[in-house]
Design an enzyme around this catalytic site. Structure first.
Site, PDB file in Angstrom:
ATOM      1  N   ASP A  29      27.695  25.250 -10.758  1.00  0.00           N
ATOM      2  CA  ASP A  29      26.497  26.070 -10.573  1.00  0.00           C
ATOM      3  C   ASP A  29      25.251  25.216 -10.368  1.00  0.00           C
ATOM      4  O   ASP A  29      25.266  23.999 -10.590  1.00  0.00           O
ATOM      5  CB  ASP A  29      26.315  27.002 -11.780  1.00  0.00           C
ATOM      6  CG  ASP A  29      26.502  26.292 -13.113  1.00  0.00           C
ATOM      7  OD1 ASP A  29      26.256  25.083 -13.172  1.00  0.00           O
ATOM      8  OD2 ASP A  29      26.900  26.956 -14.084  1.00  0.00           O
ATOM      9  N   ASN A  74      27.125  32.917 -25.818  1.00  0.00           N
ATOM     10  CA  ASN A  74      27.576  34.302 -25.578  1.00  0.00           C
ATOM     11  C   ASN A  74      28.926  34.351 -24.863  1.00  0.00           C
ATOM     12  O   ASN A  74      29.339  35.410 -24.398  1.00  0.00           O
ATOM     13  CB  ASN A  74      26.520  35.062 -24.762  1.00  0.00           C
ATOM     14  CG  ASN A  74      26.276  34.430 -23.396  1.00  0.00           C
ATOM     15  OD1 ASN A  74      26.917  33.444 -23.049  1.00  0.00           O
ATOM     16  ND2 ASN A  74      25.351  34.991 -22.628  1.00  0.00           N
ATOM     17  N   HIS A  82      29.690  32.759 -22.048  1.00  0.00           N
ATOM     18  CA  HIS A  82      29.661  32.623 -20.580  1.00  0.00           C
ATOM     19  C   HIS A  82      30.341  31.337 -20.131  1.00  0.00           C
ATOM     20  O   HIS A  82      30.419  30.364 -20.877  1.00  0.00           O
ATOM     21  CB  HIS A  82      28.228  32.744 -20.023  1.00  0.00           C
ATOM     22  CG  HIS A  82      27.369  31.536 -20.188  1.00  0.00           C
ATOM     23  ND1 HIS A  82      25.999  31.565 -20.069  1.00  0.00           N
ATOM     24  CD2 HIS A  82      27.662  30.239 -20.443  1.00  0.00           C
ATOM     25  CE1 HIS A  82      25.508  30.360 -20.232  1.00  0.00           C
ATOM     26  NE2 HIS A  82      26.495  29.542 -20.468  1.00  0.00           N
ATOM     27  N   GLU A  87      27.819  35.658 -16.958  1.00  0.00           N
ATOM     28  CA  GLU A  87      27.354  36.172 -18.237  1.00  0.00           C
ATOM     29  C   GLU A  87      28.208  37.376 -18.656  1.00  0.00           C
ATOM     30  O   GLU A  87      28.966  37.913 -17.831  1.00  0.00           O
ATOM     31  CB  GLU A  87      25.887  36.604 -18.100  1.00  0.00           C
ATOM     32  CG  GLU A  87      24.946  35.483 -17.638  1.00  0.00           C
ATOM     33  CD  GLU A  87      24.607  34.476 -18.735  1.00  0.00           C
ATOM     34  OE1 GLU A  87      25.321  34.409 -19.757  1.00  0.00           O
ATOM     35  OE2 GLU A  87      23.624  33.740 -18.563  1.00  0.00           O
TER      36      GLU A  87
HETATM   37  P1  PGA Z   1      25.768  23.249 -23.239  1.00  0.00           P
HETATM   38  O1  PGA Z   1      25.886  24.474 -22.246  1.00  0.00           O
HETATM   39  O2  PGA Z   1      26.892  22.332 -22.926  1.00  0.00           O
HETATM   40  O3  PGA Z   1      24.434  22.631 -22.922  1.00  0.00           O
HETATM   41  O4  PGA Z   1      25.841  23.800 -24.623  1.00  0.00           O
HETATM   42  C1  PGA Z   1      27.103  25.089 -22.046  1.00  0.00           C
HETATM   43  C2  PGA Z   1      26.936  26.341 -21.220  1.00  0.00           C
HETATM   44  O5  PGA Z   1      25.888  27.009 -21.326  1.00  0.00           O
HETATM   45  O6  PGA Z   1      27.866  26.695 -20.489  1.00  0.00           O
END
Ligand code: PGA
Length: 242
Positions: A67, A136, A138, A143
């Site tokens: 992404d 959450n 995702h 999401e």
């Molecule tokens: P993070 O993000 O590795 O910075 O915790 C993970 C994500 O949001 O998929």
């Protein structure tokens, strides 16, 4: 799903790097799907070290990132393009033609999304997809409630994700509200998936992903339906698995 619980973040990063290196050892032209965020930083650091020691060779590897924020300039310190350049492509000397990421500056978003899917197919599909996970549940910017069959698309960030990612920006208002993200359908087509999580704030999401019902309310729980997934977590992130 295979679950591997490692002592701490460093052990997790080393074990993940060993898995990625082993796959590249078997298939030097492997196609990797890559994630950004804090979690894979240790993995990337270990892979760069291994490459510098001659233990793994990235010269034949092709990469596709999950992404990119939208809109964002590549030069922006918060862009995932910049992150990849700093932590992975740059130190490994991966040739720009082999390192792909959605274009956060694009005018024709639909065109960029369908091109991205086509490029993945032309490369032979993703052999190994690395994933982090949001608080959450995702994966990528898919999401809760995301469509199961979605391909690369323009996604809206949830309030939880905006709050979580605001640590990389001046404040919450500066976080882009949208991102171009591989869809759940794109992710599920990868031949193998390695999901990484570290820290107690991910424990609930990991518990629901591994032990919970398969539901789009927790997008990562969809991985239960994938034939080859490894969930690699440190002890803090594993505390809901006991
Ligand atoms: P993070 O993000 O590795 O910075 O915790 C993970 C994500 O949001 O998929």
């Amino acid at each position: 799903m295979r679950i591997a619980v490692l002592r701490d973040y460093q052990s997790l990063s080393e074990r993940a790097a060993a898995l990625v290196s082993a796959r590249i050892g078997k298939k030097p032209t492997a196609v990797l799907g890559l994630a950004t965020g804090s979690t894979p930083l240790g993995l990337y650091r270990e892979l760069v070290k291994a490459a510098q020691r001659g233990l793994v060779d990235f010269s034949g590897v092709t990469t596709f990132n999950l992404d990119e924020y939208y809109p964002i300039e590549r030069e922006s310190l918060q862009s995932y393009y910049y992150y990849m350049q700093q932590h992975f492509w740059g130190p490994l000397g991966i040739c720009p033609g082999r390192a792909h990421i959605p274009d956060g500056r694009a005018g024709d978003i639909a065109g960029v999304c369908s091109d991205y899917e086509q490029k993945i197919m032309d490369a032979g599909g993703i052999d190994l997809q690395i994933l982090g996970i949001g608080v959450n549940g995702h994966i990528g910017f898919n999401e809760p409630g995301a469509a199961l069959s979605a391909k690369t698309h323009l996604a809206s960030l949830s309030a939880e994700t905006i709050a979580a990612n605001s640590r990389f920006f001046e404040d919450r208002d500066a976080v882009p509200r949208r991102a171009i993200s591989m869809g759940l359908g794109t992710i599920m087509k990868a031949r193998e998936i390695l999901l990484l999580a570290s820290g107690s704030e991910k424990a609930r999401a990991i518990g629901e992903t591994v032990r919970g019902k398969l539901t789009t309310k927790v997008p990562a729980s969809l991985l239960q339906a994938h034939p080859r997934v490894t969930v690699m977590v440190d002890r803090a992130a594993a505390c809901c698995l006991r």
